[in-house]
Design an enzyme around this catalytic site. Structure first.
Site, PDB file in Angstrom:
ATOM      1  N   TYR A  29       1.806   0.485  -9.036  1.00  0.00           N
ATOM      2  CA  TYR A  29       1.683   0.455  -7.573  1.00  0.00           C
ATOM      3  C   TYR A  29       2.947  -0.062  -6.892  1.00  0.00           C
ATOM      4  O   TYR A  29       3.264   0.328  -5.781  1.00  0.00           O
ATOM      5  CB  TYR A  29       0.461  -0.375  -7.187  1.00  0.00           C
ATOM      6  CG  TYR A  29      -0.176   0.053  -5.895  1.00  0.00           C
ATOM      7  CD1 TYR A  29      -0.412   1.396  -5.617  1.00  0.00           C
ATOM      8  CD2 TYR A  29      -0.550  -0.883  -4.930  1.00  0.00           C
ATOM      9  CE1 TYR A  29      -1.012   1.798  -4.432  1.00  0.00           C
ATOM     10  CE2 TYR A  29      -1.157  -0.492  -3.745  1.00  0.00           C
ATOM     11  CZ  TYR A  29      -1.377   0.846  -3.501  1.00  0.00           C
ATOM     12  OH  TYR A  29      -1.975   1.236  -2.327  1.00  0.00           O
ATOM     13  N   LYS A  44       0.952  -3.413   0.948  1.00  0.00           N
ATOM     14  CA  LYS A  44      -0.440  -3.817   1.202  1.00  0.00           C
ATOM     15  C   LYS A  44      -0.532  -5.317   1.457  1.00  0.00           C
ATOM     16  O   LYS A  44      -1.364  -5.770   2.267  1.00  0.00           O
ATOM     17  CB  LYS A  44      -1.318  -3.419   0.019  1.00  0.00           C
ATOM     18  CG  LYS A  44      -1.532  -1.922  -0.120  1.00  0.00           C
ATOM     19  CD  LYS A  44      -2.229  -1.315   1.076  1.00  0.00           C
ATOM     20  CE  LYS A  44      -2.571   0.146   0.852  1.00  0.00           C
ATOM     21  NZ  LYS A  44      -3.185   0.768   2.035  1.00  0.00           N
TER      22      LYS A  44
END
Length: 256
Positions: free
Chosen positions: A155, A162
């Site tokens: 990720y 995020k």
């Protein structure tokens, strides 16, 4: 119409396919009595086609969250559909994007990272401020995140984006509370959506949920996360703000 969103008007971003959490949030919101407006970026005609699969018609407004002119004109576009003196009660932020370089932590350039943070995190603030003029009574802002407590496989800089999104939500909750605006996030488990296809190594990331979700997790079912969004849009959480509600089968709380 009865339902926990009866009489409410909700703006939903990020509806691209029926497999998206945003689509199910819009669908459930309508089923719970809300009037829904969608926004679309780039492929607006695609969003209009998907909108026809909702229980009721929903207008689509073109919106690029990196385009300040479109953000500045959003309130007027909303008024065109709702009418003067009728405001929004809620906004769903389901917007995220990272160039391929953002999925290479050591190799990612600032251009890659800056784009990811702008679209995935700063846009929450930008969208909220664009909608405030048509939220005179306050309301609920609900965004979608992917748990940023950990360094997830593959990720990379999107995980950092995020984390920025989660922090942005808290600051919005702090600064907009006096205007009766709540800002919360739903941290959902991975879903096999169009967005997931752009994540290199998504299957490896998602496989964590196959082994670690104590109550189970279905990668093909976005409805549980959609229900979490609708719950936070409702009046059932009138004093909840700055919160992250996990809808991930329990993976967030599991130890080694």
């Amino acid at each position: 119409m009865s339902g926990i969103l009866a009489g409410k008007r909700i703006l939903v971003t990020g509806v691209i396919t029926e497999s998206s959490i945003a689509f199910h949030a819009a669908k459930l919101a309508q089923e719970e009595g809300a009037e829904v407006i969608l926004t679309g970026f780039g492929r607006v005609s695609l969003v209009e086609r998907i909108a026809k699969r909702l229980p009721k018609p929903a207008p689509v407004i073109e919106l690029d969250v990196q385009n300040q002119e479109q953000l500045d004109g959003l309130a007027d576009k909303v008024r065109e559909h709702l009418g003067e003196g009728v405001g929004l009660d809620g906004v769903v932020h389901s917007i995220a994007f990272g160039p391929q370089g953002a999925f290479n932590f050591l190799g990612g350039t600032w251009e890659d990272v800056g784009t990811a943070v702008h679209v995935s995190a700063y846009s929450l603030k930008a969208l909220t401020m664009a909608c405030l003029p048509v939220m005179p009574r306050g309301g609920s802002i609900v965004g979608l995140t992917f748990d940023a407590q950990f360094a997830w496989p593959k990720y990379d800089w999107m995980g950092v984006a995020k984390a920025a999104l989660e922090s942005t939500s808290r600051y919005l909750a702090r600064d907009l509370g006096e205007q009766n605006v709540r800002c919360n996030l739903v941290s959902a488990g991975p879903i096999k959506s169009m967005a997931a296809k752009s994540i290199p190594g998504f299957e490896e990331l998602a496989d964590v949920w196959n082994h670690r979700a104590p109550i189970g997790w279905d990668l093909t079912d976005p409805e549980p996360a959609g229900r979490g969004v609708v719950a936070l849009l409702s009046d059932w959480f009138p004093r909840t703000t700055g919160e992250i509600v996990h809808v991930d089968g329990g993976v967030h709380m599991m130890g080694a």
